[in-house]
Write a protein that holds these residues in place. Structure first.
Motif, short mmCIF file in Angstrom:
data_model
loop_
_atom_site.label_atom_id
_atom_site.label_comp_id
_atom_site.label_asym_id
_atom_site.label_seq_id
_atom_site.Cartn_x
_atom_site.Cartn_y
_atom_site.Cartn_z
N THR A 138 14.06 -8.92 -20.17
CA THR A 138 12.83 -7.86 -20.87
C THR A 138 13.57 -6.56 -19.94
N ARG A 139 12.94 -5.47 -21.35
CA ARG A 139 13.28 -4.05 -21.75
C ARG A 139 12.64 -3.39 -19.68
N ALA A 140 13.75 -2.49 -19.14
CA ALA A 140 12.92 -1.63 -18.37
C ALA A 140 12.24 -0.86 -19.16
N THR A 141 10.36 -1.04 -17.79
CA THR A 141 9.96 0.44 -18.01
C THR A 141 9.11 1.40 -17.62
N SER A 142 9.57 2.08 -16.86
CA SER A 142 9.97 2.79 -15.79
C SER A 142 8.13 3.78 -15.81
N ARG A 143 7.61 3.97 -15.01
CA ARG A 143 6.47 4.41 -15.58
C ARG A 143 5.88 5.29 -13.48
N LEU A 144 5.16 6.59 -14.83
CA LEU A 144 4.22 7.02 -13.10
C LEU A 144 2.76 7.40 -13.34
N ARG A 145 2.57 6.90 -11.86
CA ARG A 145 0.36 6.87 -12.53
C ARG A 145 -0.42 7.41 -11.75
N VAL A 146 -0.52 8.31 -11.37
CA VAL A 146 -2.06 9.34 -10.04
C VAL A 146 -3.03 8.48 -10.19
N LEU A 147 -3.38 8.52 -9.32
CA LEU A 147 -4.80 7.62 -8.77
C LEU A 147 -5.34 8.32 -7.67
N THR A 148 -6.88 8.27 -8.21
CA THR A 148 -8.12 8.95 -7.40
C THR A 148 -8.73 7.99 -6.85
N ASN A 149 -10.01 8.91 -5.58
CA ASN A 149 -10.99 7.15 -5.45
C ASN A 149 -12.15 8.27 -4.61
N LYS A 150 -13.11 7.95 -4.59
CA LYS A 150 -14.14 8.48 -4.61
C LYS A 150 -14.44 8.51 -3.00
N PRO A 151 -14.14 9.59 -2.31
CA PRO A 151 -14.47 9.48 -0.66
C PRO A 151 -15.86 9.03 -0.89
N ARG A 152 -15.90 8.07 0.61
CA ARG A 152 -16.85 7.26 1.37
C ARG A 152 -16.97 7.57 2.68
N ASP A 153 -18.05 6.79 3.19
CA ASP A 153 -18.12 6.91 4.73
C ASP A 153 -17.59 5.93 5.99
N LYS A 154 -16.82 5.36 4.80
CA LYS A 154 -16.64 3.59 5.48
C LYS A 154 -15.08 3.91 5.86
N ILE A 155 -14.78 3.56 7.00
CA ILE A 155 -13.65 3.83 7.71
C ILE A 155 -13.17 2.02 7.92
N PRO A 156 -11.34 1.87 7.28
CA PRO A 156 -10.90 0.80 8.38
C PRO A 156 -11.10 0.70 9.51
N PRO A 157 -11.96 -1.01 9.77
CA PRO A 157 -10.72 -2.32 8.88
C PRO A 157 -12.60 -2.02 7.81
N TYR A 158 -12.56 -2.97 6.59
CA TYR A 158 -13.16 -3.12 5.85
C TYR A 158 -14.08 -3.95 5.92
N LEU A 159 -15.28 -4.03 6.55
CA LEU A 159 -15.61 -5.13 7.09
C LEU A 159 -16.25 -5.54 5.28
N HIS A 160 -16.92 -7.20 5.65
CA HIS A 160 -17.02 -7.91 4.63
C HIS A 160 -18.57 -7.59 3.47
N ASN A 161 -19.15 -6.27 4.44
CA ASN A 161 -20.33 -5.98 3.57
C ASN A 161 -20.47 -4.57 3.22
N GLU A 162 -18.89 -4.10 3.10
CA GLU A 162 -18.24 -2.56 2.92
C GLU A 162 -16.95 -2.41 1.70
N GLY A 163 -16.08 -3.14 2.15
CA GLY A 163 -15.73 -3.49 0.48
C GLY A 163 -14.40 -1.81 0.74
N PRO A 164 -13.36 -2.21 0.13
CA PRO A 164 -12.08 -1.32 0.01
C PRO A 164 -12.84 -0.42 -0.73
N PRO A 165 -12.09 1.32 -0.96
CA PRO A 165 -12.16 1.64 -2.08
C PRO A 165 -11.55 1.64 -3.02
#
Length: 520
Positions: free
Chosen positions: A435-462
């Motif tokens: 297959t031919r190369a398909t390079s790309r740039l992506r810019v991501l964001t996430n909503k700020p949360r009051d949780k910090i790692p480690p993300y426990l069972h009832n929290e979940g990652p951002p």
């Protein structure tokens, strides 16, 4: 055909559906229907067990160890999720003996003291010691020939633990958790690993354990790992595929803390032990202690199957930038480079250009083009509400500036991509992808949360949203999509008005805003 006339193998497969969806009530109902279906239902009913309280755990243990001992062989997945406010501290400490579950495949354990408002100084240490005794019996440290090692089916282990009364628990270099021969996935958090050098006897023992375990994935979250300990630990697996090292970033630095990434040469030697097999490397280092200005240099040219690198943070202080460098030659099979916690101020032309040059992005694009490999550069922006909303001096809204900065970044990436095509070297036809190369740039964001790692069972990652994709026709996406897989039935809302405004088409932007961006 009547249900009871079906072969037992088919009945077991039917019962797997409510088991996989953790539909306890349906399995209980089937078990109560008749004696013929009871055994089939119980095999799946007792295959998994999640507990947030000691009282519920004790009832389960009584049912599987006393009422019907054969049920001990049914258990496959045990999760002791004690990080909730429902944990009953007043119950007497009666830790379960993990070695009585011969078919246990996955074990998840959370300390009841790991939340900021949790009761501290409880009997948690008795549970932790009991589990460690079980792991020692199951590990390579147990050389007894009289009886086989227990827990030989255990392939996944997650320990979100604390010390008793303290946030971080001490883990010696020769801890049994690193010496479980059949374990394939290990995740530990808030661990202080190998801060004391191994003794002479331990060093001799390490030689006996080289390449002795089946470990494929090793994850340290919010942990302190010395480079000596990392070197020793990485000598034990036969073929590690995934290494995640998220260093202590959300708690205060303490006297004596030693971090693996502080010594680039020693760190490179440590991970090079797994060079033939490593596919995923993720590093997040201590951002608030960046005054030293040391830039980690990663030497990964000898990693033939390394396809995913994730690094962070990327910050700009008054004195220097806080970033990484990727030495040449680049890893030949790299398909994705992700930069986490990328500060908005780092998007300024000279800063982002320096960061991408240090990471050898030009060479990565040339490599991808030459071999016909897809390559993605992901940049996850750091969320700084005060910076996004107003400048400190003029109180002007600088959110519209972010889109312009991302546009400039996209232009720079396009220029690098075009240059990579012009400099495309000749390679052996056998190295080319179909297959031919398909390079790309992506810019991501996430909503700020009051949780910090480690993300426990009832929290979940951002949840991270892709707001800019250079391979998309419009590039700036009116309908952003999730960058990572989203676990069903969990709230990962990323609605963020600040970022919506920042990435909207606002037209002309006052050029003076560029000079108003804070330096840090």
């Amino acid at each position: 055909m009547a249900l009871l006339n079906l072969p037992s193998e088919l009945l077991l497969q039917i019962m797997e559906h409510p088991r996989d969806s953790r539909d306890v009530q349906s399995l209980k109902s089937v078990a109560c229907t008749c004696k013929a279906l009871r055994d089939v239902a119980e095999v799946n009913l007792y295959a998994f067990a999640d507990f947030a309280t000691l009282s519920s755990l004790y009832l389960f243990l009584d049912a599987v160890t006393h009422a019907e001992p054969k049920r001990k062989g049914y258990l496959r997945d045990l999760r002791l999720l004690y990080s909730t406010s429902r944990y009953d501290y007043e119950q007497p400490p009666c830790p379960p003996d993990l070695t009585v579950f011969p078919n246990l495949i996955s074990f998840v354990s959370e300390s009841p003291e790991c939340q900021p408002k949790s009761v501290k100084g409880t009997h948690w240490y008795q549970f932790r010691e009991s589990y460690m005794k079980a792991f020692k019996k199951a590990s390579l440290l147990n050389e007894s020939v009289e009886e086989p090692r227990p827990l030989q089916n255990l392939t996944s282990l997650t320990l979100h633990w604390t010390d008793s009364g303290r946030r971080f628990w001490k883990v010696p270099t020769l801890s049994p958790i690193f010496l479980l021969p059949q374990l394939q996935s290990l995740e530990i958090s808030c661990a202080s690993v190998g801060q004391e050098p191994p003794t002479e006897l331990e060093a001799k023992q390490l030689d006996c354990f080289r390449r002795q375990t089946q470990l494929k994935s090793l994850v340290f979250t919010e942990s302190i790992v010395s480079v000596e300990a990392l070197h020793a630990i990485l000598s034990i697996p036969r073929a590690l595929q995934r290494l995640v090292l998220e260093e202590k970033s959300y708690h205060r630095l303490e006297v004596g803390d030693r971090f693996a990434i502080d010594d680039s040469d020693a760190f490179n030697r440590a991970i090079a032990q797994q060079a033939p097999s490593l596919e995923h490397l993720q590093i997040f280092r201590r951002s608030q202690y960046s005054q030293s200005g040391n830039t980690p240099f990663l030497s990964l040219s000898s990693f033939p199957v390394l396809s995913h690198i994730q690094l962070g943070p990327f910050l700009q202080s008054r004195a220097h930038a806080f970033s990484y460098a990727l030495e040449l030659p680049v890893p030949p099979a790299l398909k994705m480079l992700r930069l986490d916690e990328f500060a908005i101020t780092m998007l300024k032309d000279h800063r982002v250009d320096k960061a991408l040059s240090q990471l050898s992005v030009n060479e990565l694009l040339i490599n991808a083009e030459a071999r016909g490999l897809p390559f993605t550069l992901d940049i996850s922006l750091q969320h700084l509400p005060p910076l996004l909303l107003r400048t400190r001096d003029t109180n002007q809204d600088v959110r519209p500036l972010i889109r312009k900065l991302v546009e400039r970044l996209g232009t720079q990436f396009q220029e690098r991509q075009t240059a990579s095509i012009r400099r495309k070297p000749r390679v052996n036809p056998e190295q080319l992808s179909e297959t031919r190369a398909t390079s790309r740039l992506r810019v991501l964001t996430n909503k700020p949360r009051d949780k910090i790692p480690p993300y426990l069972h009832n929290e979940g990652p951002p949840r991270f949203l892709v707001r800019y994709d250079s391979s998309h026709r419009r590039q700036f996406l009116s309908d952003p999509y999730a960058a990572d897989e989203v676990i069903p039935e969990r709230d990962f809302s990323s609605d963020d008005e600040d970022m919506d405004v920042a990435f909207s088409n606002v037209g002309w932007v006052d050029p003076d805003l560029y000079n108003l961006l804070p330096s840090r």
